[in-house]
Structure formats: structure tokens, C-alpha cells
Design an enzyme around this catalytic site. Structure first.
Site, PDB file in Angstrom:
ATOM      1  N   CYS A  65       0.858  -1.184   0.000  1.00 51.20           N
ATOM      2  CA  CYS A  65       0.000   0.000   0.000  1.00 51.20           C
ATOM      3  C   CYS A  65       0.899   1.240   0.000  1.00 51.20           C
ATOM      4  O   CYS A  65       1.675   1.444   0.942  1.00 51.20           O
ATOM      5  CB  CYS A  65      -0.891  -0.016   1.244  1.00 51.20           C
ATOM      6  SG  CYS A  65      -1.900   1.460   1.362  1.00 51.20           S
ATOM      7  N   GLY A  66       0.809   2.030  -1.049  1.00 49.38           N
ATOM      8  CA  GLY A  66       1.698   3.178  -1.206  1.00 49.38           C
ATOM      9  C   GLY A  66       1.405   4.311  -0.238  1.00 49.38           C
ATOM     10  O   GLY A  66       2.298   4.812   0.457  1.00 49.38           O
ATOM     11  N   HIS A  90      -2.899  -4.011 -10.531  1.00 44.77           N
ATOM     12  CA  HIS A  90      -3.661  -2.837 -10.991  1.00 44.77           C
ATOM     13  C   HIS A  90      -4.094  -3.007 -12.444  1.00 44.77           C
ATOM     14  O   HIS A  90      -3.317  -3.475 -13.278  1.00 44.77           O
ATOM     15  CB  HIS A  90      -2.822  -1.564 -10.856  1.00 44.77           C
ATOM     16  CG  HIS A  90      -2.490  -1.252  -9.442  1.00 44.77           C
ATOM     17  ND1 HIS A  90      -3.305  -0.462  -8.646  1.00 44.77           N
ATOM     18  CD2 HIS A  90      -1.469  -1.654  -8.653  1.00 44.77           C
ATOM     19  CE1 HIS A  90      -2.779  -0.390  -7.436  1.00 44.77           C
ATOM     20  NE2 HIS A  90      -1.660  -1.107  -7.407  1.00 44.77           N
ATOM     21  N   GLU A 112     -10.637   0.563  -5.268  1.00 44.12           N
ATOM     22  CA  GLU A 112      -9.632  -0.355  -4.734  1.00 44.12           C
ATOM     23  C   GLU A 112     -10.193  -1.736  -4.424  1.00 44.12           C
ATOM     24  O   GLU A 112     -11.302  -1.851  -3.881  1.00 44.12           O
ATOM     25  CB  GLU A 112      -9.031   0.212  -3.442  1.00 44.12           C
ATOM     26  CG  GLU A 112      -8.024   1.300  -3.687  1.00 44.12           C
ATOM     27  CD  GLU A 112      -7.238   1.624  -2.433  1.00 44.12           C
ATOM     28  OE1 GLU A 112      -6.955   0.721  -1.623  1.00 44.12           O
ATOM     29  OE2 GLU A 112      -6.930   2.813  -2.266  1.00 44.12           O
ATOM     30  N   ARG A 113      -9.386  -2.725  -4.725  1.00 41.71           N
ATOM     31  CA  ARG A 113      -9.682  -4.100  -4.307  1.00 41.71           C
ATOM     32  C   ARG A 113      -9.870  -4.117  -2.779  1.00 41.71           C
ATOM     33  O   ARG A 113      -9.044  -3.563  -2.049  1.00 41.71           O
ATOM     34  CB  ARG A 113      -8.486  -4.979  -4.708  1.00 41.71           C
ATOM     35  CG  ARG A 113      -8.599  -6.423  -4.322  1.00 41.71           C
ATOM     36  CD  ARG A 113      -7.378  -7.209  -4.770  1.00 41.71           C
ATOM     37  NE  ARG A 113      -6.139  -6.819  -4.094  1.00 41.71           N
ATOM     38  CZ  ARG A 113      -5.007  -7.506  -4.122  1.00 41.71           C
ATOM     39  NH1 ARG A 113      -4.949  -8.635  -4.809  1.00 41.71           N
ATOM     40  NH2 ARG A 113      -3.921  -7.090  -3.494  1.00 41.71           N
ATOM     41  N   CYS A 164      -4.644   6.434  -4.158  1.00 34.84           N
ATOM     42  CA  CYS A 164      -3.994   5.120  -4.107  1.00 34.84           C
ATOM     43  C   CYS A 164      -2.568   5.296  -4.636  1.00 34.84           C
ATOM     44  O   CYS A 164      -2.376   5.625  -5.804  1.00 34.84           O
ATOM     45  CB  CYS A 164      -4.776   4.125  -4.947  1.00 34.84           C
ATOM     46  SG  CYS A 164      -4.024   2.483  -4.994  1.00 34.84           S
ATOM     47  N   GLY A 178      -1.449   2.615  -7.058  1.00 34.23           N
ATOM     48  CA  GLY A 178      -2.225   2.852  -8.287  1.00 34.23           C
ATOM     49  C   GLY A 178      -1.655   4.000  -9.105  1.00 34.23           C
ATOM     50  O   GLY A 178      -1.604   3.946 -10.338  1.00 34.23           O
TER      51      GLY A 178
HETATM   52  N1  LIG Z   1      -4.513   2.451  -1.048  1.00 28.43           N
HETATM   53  C1  LIG Z   1      -3.380   1.675  -1.303  1.00 28.43           C
HETATM   54  C2  LIG Z   1      -3.557   0.271  -1.796  1.00 28.43           C
HETATM   55  C3  LIG Z   1      -4.184  -0.610  -0.710  1.00 28.43           C
HETATM   56  C4  LIG Z   1      -4.278  -2.069  -1.098  1.00 28.43           C
HETATM   57  C5  LIG Z   1      -5.289  -2.341  -2.173  1.00 28.43           C
HETATM   58  N2  LIG Z   1      -6.625  -2.084  -1.753  1.00 28.43           N
HETATM   59  C6  LIG Z   1      -5.146  -3.809  -2.627  1.00 28.43           C
HETATM   60  O1  LIG Z   1      -5.964  -4.658  -2.230  1.00 28.43           O
HETATM   61  O2  LIG Z   1      -4.203  -4.107  -3.359  1.00 28.43           O
HETATM   62  C7  LIG Z   1      -2.239   2.446  -1.926  1.00 28.43           C
HETATM   63  O3  LIG Z   1      -2.128   3.638  -1.615  1.00 28.43           O
HETATM   64  O4  LIG Z   1      -1.401   1.875  -2.634  1.00 28.43           O
END
Ligand SMILES: N[C@@H](CCC[C@H](N)C(=O)O)C(=O)O
Length: 283
Positions: free
Chosen positions: A75-76, A165, A214-215, A223, A226
Site C-alpha cells: 500500500c503506497g 492494478h 480499490e480491491r 492510491c 495505483g
Molecule cells: N490504497 C493503497 C492500496 C491498498 C491495497 C489495495 N486495496 C489492494 O488490495 O491491493 C495504496 O495507496 O497503494
């Protein structure tokens, strides 16, 4: 069980941070984390992040549960919040960097003198089998590949930044109904581990606008992984420079894909919001 927590956000992508430095196992179960993330019955957040002891010589380990209790690899925005949380715990004010083990690999956030955090996000993974996706050929990148979801044919590019992604370039991100199309793409059978869904509008070669589903969390305000994936997809499709501002609903990130080491560098803020004590039920 009472648990102390601190809430942080990175551009409105908000997380509950838990000091887990005395144990290698997260102090909450996925179900407890999901309840804590609930915006009506809990604290409210896009995820819960645990700071655990380091592994193989790294400073710390990060584990994260999405708001639905699923566990992503990386998670970035979360790792910027984690770096700020560690600095707050350690009373560190001067610029410094940390080595953090994640399920998506070794990540290095650096607190800079201007109050922002620059994260070495590592190299993007492009092979279809490693995204993972069944689109295209297993050992080839998936660039501008058609995908049918929510009664529309999308032209998608898939990138793994530790987590998966699916990027689609559109003329106007504001016109996309994320509520309608987010889940059908996230849960599409072409993505065996599900996927994060991003729509990107190229404003200029150094300025991208992005909205995300988001997943495991649905619509969020930003994200970080992302935004990195979006820049890689834009470079692969000749739509942007290797360095660009990515504007998200919660604010802007500066993303650079280095030609020197092939790593992505993400720069943005992380802010403490409040701290508290949560009564977790035994589930
Ligand atoms: N918000 C995040 C990514 C969090 C994980 C994502 N929901 C997943 O399941 O891969 C970010 O800032 O990268």
C-alpha cells in the site's frame, strides 16, 4: 480487548496504525480489522496497518488489512503513513529513511526536510502471469488489451506494483461511474487475485488525473501503488513522460519512473489525524 491506535491519512486514503513492534503476528484478526474500519460502527478507515518487527535485517515489517478484511501485499499511501507513525513513535524529527519488509517486497520510505515522504517503490512487474491475469500471453506485458465488464469493452493495461492494478485511459475521469464498473472489473475472472481499478485522464504528458476503485475497499480518495501503476501504463503507451504529477480526488502525488534503476519513486504527504483506544470484540 482494548487496543491503542493512531489514525493517519495520505491524501484522504485513511488508515488505522497499530504499534505491533513486540509481536510477529498482527494484534487484530482480519474480521476485527474490518469491524474497526466500518465508518458507522467502528473508527472508520480504508485499512488497518500493523508495524511489526523487521525481518532479515530490515527496520520493520508492514502488514495491512483492507477495510473488508482481505490482506493486500502493499500500500503506497499506507507506507507513507507507516513511516510517519514510526517517526512519531521514535520521536524522530530529522530526515531519515526506513527499510520496510512488505508482502510485496522491500520498500524504502524516506522522510524529507520539507515534511513530505519519498518512497522507493521498487520495480514494476509487467508479465501477465505475475500480475496475475489470464489476459494476453503469460510471459508478456498486458498493454491496451480488451476486457469486457459492466456491458462495456475497456482497453486495459495491467501492472503489478507489489499489488495488482488494471489501468484504463479515458477522456474524462469525472464521467466514469466507479460505483457501476469498479466491482465488475475488480472481480473479473481474468484476475484470479482480484485487482485494483484505475481510470486515468492524460491532461498533459507530465500531469495525469486519476480515480480509483480499490480491491477490498471500493472507492477511495487516493492510491499510491495505483498512481505508480498509472504512470508506468502511461509511459508504456507513450502517453506521458517518466515523471508526472498524478492528481487524485484527495490531492496530488509526484511519481517518477527512474531510467537509472527502473524503480518508481513516489512523493507525497502523510498526516496524523487523532489517536484513541478501541474496544475490539473477540472475533
Ligand atoms: N490504497 C493503497 C492500496 C491498498 C491495497 C489495495 N486495496 C489492494 O488490495 O491491493 C495504496 O495507496 O497503494
Amino acid at each position: 480487548m482494548q487496543i491503542e491506535f493512531t489514525k493517519y491519512h495520505g491524501l484522504g486514503n485513511d488508515f488505522i496504525l497499530i504499534d505491533n513492534r513486540l509481536s510477529d503476528e498482527p494484534r487484530l484478526t482480519p474480521a476485527q480489522a474490518a469491524t474497526m474500519c466500518d465508518r458507522h460502527f467502528g473508527v472508520g478507515a480504508d485499512g488497518v496497518i500493523f508495524v511489526l518487527p523487521g525481518q532479515n535485517g530490515t527496520d520493520y515489517t508492514m502488514r495491512i488489512f483492507n477495510s473488508d478484511g482481505s490482506e493486500p501485499e502493499m500500500c503506497g499511501n499506507g507506507i507513507r503513513c507507516l513511516a510517519r507513525f514510526i517517526a512519531d513513535l521514535e520521536g524522530v524529527t530529522e530526515p531519515r529513511s526506513y527499510t520496510i519488509q512488505t508482502l510485496g517486497g522491500l520498500i524504502t520510505p524516506k522522510l524529507t526536510a520539507d515534511g513530505l515522504i519519498t518512497v522507493d517503490m521498487g520495480e514494476p512487474i509487467l508479465r501477465a502471469a505475475d500480475i496475475p491475469t489470464t489476459l494476453g500471453q503469460p510471459d508478456q506485458p498486458v498493454v491496451n488489451h480488451s476486457l469486457e465488464a459492466a456491458e462495456t469493452i475497456w482497453n486495459v493495461t495491467c501492472i503489478n506494483m507489489g499489488n495488482p492494478h488494471c489501468i484504463t485511459f479515458v477522456d474524462d475521469v469525472a464521467a466514469i461511474s466507479l460505483e457501476t464498473v469498479g466491482s465488475p472489473i475488480e472481480c473479473h475472472p481474468a484476475f484470479p487475485q482480484k485487482i485494483n481499478v484505475e481510470f486515468i485522464q492524460v491532461v498533459r504528458s507530465d500531469y495525469l488525473k486519476m480515480r480509483v476503485w480499490e480491491r477490498g475497499a471500493g472507492i477511495t480518495l487516493a492510491c499510491g501503488t495505483g498512481a505508480c501503476a498509472a504512470l508506468v501504463a502511461a509511459v508504456l503507451t507513450d502517453l506521458s513522460d517518466r515523471s508526472a504529477t498524478v492528481e487524485l480526488p484527495g490531492g496530488c502525488l509526484l511519481i517518477e519512473w527512474s531510467e537509472t534503476d527502473n524503480h518508481l519513486y513516489m512523493t507525497g504527504p502523510a498526516e496524523r489525524v487523532f489517536a484513541g483506544n478501541y474496544s475490539a470484540s473477540q472475533s
